[in-house]
Design a protein around this motif. Structure first.
Motif, PDB file in Angstrom:
ATOM      1  N   PHE A 143       0.829  -1.201   0.000  1.00  0.00           N
ATOM      2  CA  PHE A 143       0.000   0.000   0.000  1.00  0.00           C
ATOM      3  C   PHE A 143       0.868   1.258   0.000  1.00  0.00           C
ATOM      4  N   MET A 144       1.908   1.266   0.825  1.00  0.00           N
ATOM      5  CA  MET A 144       2.779   2.451   0.910  1.00  0.00           C
ATOM      6  C   MET A 144       3.497   2.703  -0.414  1.00  0.00           C
ATOM      7  N   LYS A 145       3.954   1.646  -1.060  1.00  0.00           N
ATOM      8  CA  LYS A 145       4.604   1.825  -2.359  1.00  0.00           C
ATOM      9  C   LYS A 145       3.628   2.464  -3.353  1.00  0.00           C
ATOM     10  N   GLY A 146       2.393   1.973  -3.369  1.00  0.00           N
ATOM     11  CA  GLY A 146       1.379   2.533  -4.262  1.00  0.00           C
ATOM     12  C   GLY A 146       1.025   3.963  -3.900  1.00  0.00           C
ATOM     13  N   PHE A 147       0.950   4.237  -2.609  1.00  0.00           N
ATOM     14  CA  PHE A 147       0.636   5.581  -2.123  1.00  0.00           C
ATOM     15  C   PHE A 147       1.709   6.570  -2.543  1.00  0.00           C
ATOM     16  N   VAL A 148       2.967   6.191  -2.349  1.00  0.00           N
ATOM     17  CA  VAL A 148       4.088   7.071  -2.710  1.00  0.00           C
ATOM     18  C   VAL A 148       4.122   7.275  -4.223  1.00  0.00           C
ATOM     19  N   LYS A 149       3.870   6.211  -4.966  1.00  0.00           N
ATOM     20  CA  LYS A 149       3.865   6.319  -6.428  1.00  0.00           C
ATOM     21  C   LYS A 149       2.736   7.231  -6.901  1.00  0.00           C
ATOM     22  N   LYS A 150       1.556   7.057  -6.324  1.00  0.00           N
ATOM     23  CA  LYS A 150       0.378   7.799  -6.755  1.00  0.00           C
ATOM     24  C   LYS A 150       0.429   9.281  -6.376  1.00  0.00           C
ATOM     25  N   TYR A 151       0.875   9.583  -5.168  1.00  0.00           N
ATOM     26  CA  TYR A 151       0.804  10.953  -4.672  1.00  0.00           C
ATOM     27  C   TYR A 151       2.133  11.711  -4.672  1.00  0.00           C
ATOM     28  N   PHE A 152       3.245  10.990  -4.757  1.00  0.00           N
ATOM     29  CA  PHE A 152       4.546  11.655  -4.668  1.00  0.00           C
ATOM     30  C   PHE A 152       5.492  11.223  -5.786  1.00  0.00           C
ATOM     31  N   SER A 153       4.947  10.832  -6.916  1.00  0.00           N
ATOM     32  CA  SER A 153       5.719  10.441  -8.104  1.00  0.00           C
ATOM     33  C   SER A 153       6.776   9.379  -7.783  1.00  0.00           C
ATOM     34  N   GLY A 154       6.453   8.514  -6.849  1.00  0.00           N
ATOM     35  CA  GLY A 154       7.368   7.428  -6.497  1.00  0.00           C
ATOM     36  C   GLY A 154       8.547   7.865  -5.637  1.00  0.00           C
ATOM     37  N   SER A 155       8.541   9.091  -5.165  1.00  0.00           N
ATOM     38  CA  SER A 155       9.676   9.625  -4.407  1.00  0.00           C
ATOM     39  C   SER A 155       9.371   9.668  -2.911  1.00  0.00           C
ATOM     40  N   TYR A 156      10.086   8.825  -2.150  1.00  0.00           N
ATOM     41  CA  TYR A 156       9.945   8.857  -0.694  1.00  0.00           C
ATOM     42  C   TYR A 156      10.454  10.188  -0.145  1.00  0.00           C
ATOM     43  N   LYS A 157      11.438  10.770  -0.814  1.00  0.00           N
ATOM     44  CA  LYS A 157      11.963  12.070  -0.379  1.00  0.00           C
ATOM     45  C   LYS A 157      10.886  13.145  -0.474  1.00  0.00           C
ATOM     46  N   GLN A 158      10.115  13.137  -1.566  1.00  0.00           N
ATOM     47  CA  GLN A 158       9.021  14.106  -1.701  1.00  0.00           C
ATOM     48  C   GLN A 158       7.980  13.899  -0.605  1.00  0.00           C
ATOM     49  N   MET A 159       7.687  12.631  -0.317  1.00  0.00           N
ATOM     50  CA  MET A 159       6.702  12.332   0.713  1.00  0.00           C
ATOM     51  C   MET A 159       7.193  12.833   2.073  1.00  0.00           C
ATOM     52  N   VAL A 160       8.427  12.514   2.398  1.00  0.00           N
ATOM     53  CA  VAL A 160       8.982  12.937   3.679  1.00  0.00           C
ATOM     54  C   VAL A 160       9.043  14.458   3.756  1.00  0.00           C
ATOM     55  N   SER A 161       9.414  15.098   2.666  1.00  0.00           N
ATOM     56  CA  SER A 161       9.458  16.555   2.618  1.00  0.00           C
ATOM     57  C   SER A 161       8.068  17.137   2.882  1.00  0.00           C
ATOM     58  N   PHE A 162       7.061  16.556   2.268  1.00  0.00           N
ATOM     59  CA  PHE A 162       5.692  17.016   2.468  1.00  0.00           C
ATOM     60  C   PHE A 162       5.294  16.918   3.937  1.00  0.00           C
ATOM     61  N   PHE A 163       5.522  15.738   4.532  1.00  0.00           N
ATOM     62  CA  PHE A 163       5.115  15.550   5.921  1.00  0.00           C
ATOM     63  C   PHE A 163       5.985  16.355   6.889  1.00  0.00           C
ATOM     64  N   THR A 164       7.224  16.596   6.525  1.00  0.00           N
ATOM     65  CA  THR A 164       8.093  17.427   7.344  1.00  0.00           C
ATOM     66  C   THR A 164       7.526  18.837   7.421  1.00  0.00           C
ATOM     67  N   GLN A 165       7.111  19.361   6.284  1.00  0.00           N
ATOM     68  CA  GLN A 165       6.540  20.704   6.248  1.00  0.00           C
ATOM     69  C   GLN A 165       5.205  20.760   6.982  1.00  0.00           C
ATOM     70  N   GLU A 166       4.394  19.722   6.818  1.00  0.00           N
ATOM     71  CA  GLU A 166       3.062  19.714   7.436  1.00  0.00           C
ATOM     72  C   GLU A 166       3.117  19.479   8.940  1.00  0.00           C
ATOM     73  N   GLU A 167       4.058  18.663   9.377  1.00  0.00           N
ATOM     74  CA  GLU A 167       4.102  18.251  10.783  1.00  0.00           C
ATOM     75  C   GLU A 167       5.221  18.912  11.580  1.00  0.00           C
ATOM     76  N   ASN A 168       6.031  19.757  10.934  1.00  0.00           N
ATOM     77  CA  ASN A 168       7.150  20.423  11.599  1.00  0.00           C
ATOM     78  C   ASN A 168       8.054  19.430  12.336  1.00  0.00           C
ATOM     79  N   LEU A 169       8.510  18.411  11.611  1.00  0.00           N
ATOM     80  CA  LEU A 169       9.390  17.404  12.194  1.00  0.00           C
ATOM     81  C   LEU A 169      10.773  17.981  12.452  1.00  0.00           C
ATOM     82  N   SER A 170      11.401  17.501  13.524  1.00  0.00           N
ATOM     83  CA  SER A 170      12.774  17.897  13.796  1.00  0.00           C
ATOM     84  C   SER A 170      13.704  17.103  12.881  1.00  0.00           C
ATOM     85  N   VAL A 171      14.962  17.520  12.809  1.00  0.00           N
ATOM     86  CA  VAL A 171      15.947  16.810  11.989  1.00  0.00           C
ATOM     87  C   VAL A 171      16.091  15.379  12.484  1.00  0.00           C
TER      88      VAL A 171
END
Length: 120
Positions: free
Chosen positions: A77-105
């Motif tokens: 499911f996660m592979k499909g989710f990342v492919k569908k919403y983040f062009s297959g890029s886990y980095k894009q996904m993490v970047s999105f959630f980092t901005q939304e959730e204000n994650l620390s380094v």
């Protein structure tokens, strides 16, 4: 592997927890308001047709158990989710959630490590 509907996933969560169960037992573990027996029975049969659930006959009733592990489904499911919403890029996904959730380094590094382990 097909993506589960919300209702199917709710039932699979119970089956993954219980490892095997009759429809009545599945209903007991679902939140209020409890769905009708026929509704749960129909969803379980759909899950069986999709290859997610198997059964063992006990007289006139059936005891159902998952054929797919929670980990296998989550990974697919996660592979499909990342492919569908983040062009297959886990980095894009993490970047999105980092901005939304204000994650620390530190939290970001831990998340990346977990993703790398799960996608291996």
């Amino acid at each position: 592997m097909k993506e589960l509907t919300r209702a199917e996933e709710e039932i699979m969560q119970v089956l993954w927890q219980l490892e095997s169960a009759f429809v009545k037992e599945i209903i007991e573990h679902l939140p209020e308001p409890k769905p009708a027996y026929n509704t749960v029975s129909t969803i379980v049969r759909i899950l069986q047709q999709k290859g997610f659930v198997g059964h063992e006959a006990h007289g006139k009733s059936h005891k159902y158990s998952p054929l797919i592990t929670k980990e296998t489904y989550t990974k697919t499911f996660m592979k499909g989710f990342v492919k569908k919403y983040f062009s297959g890029s886990y980095k894009q996904m993490v970047s999105f959630f980092t901005q939304e959730e204000n994650l620390s380094v530190n939290e970001l590094e831990q998340l990346l490590d977990q993703l790398k382990k799960k996608s291996s």
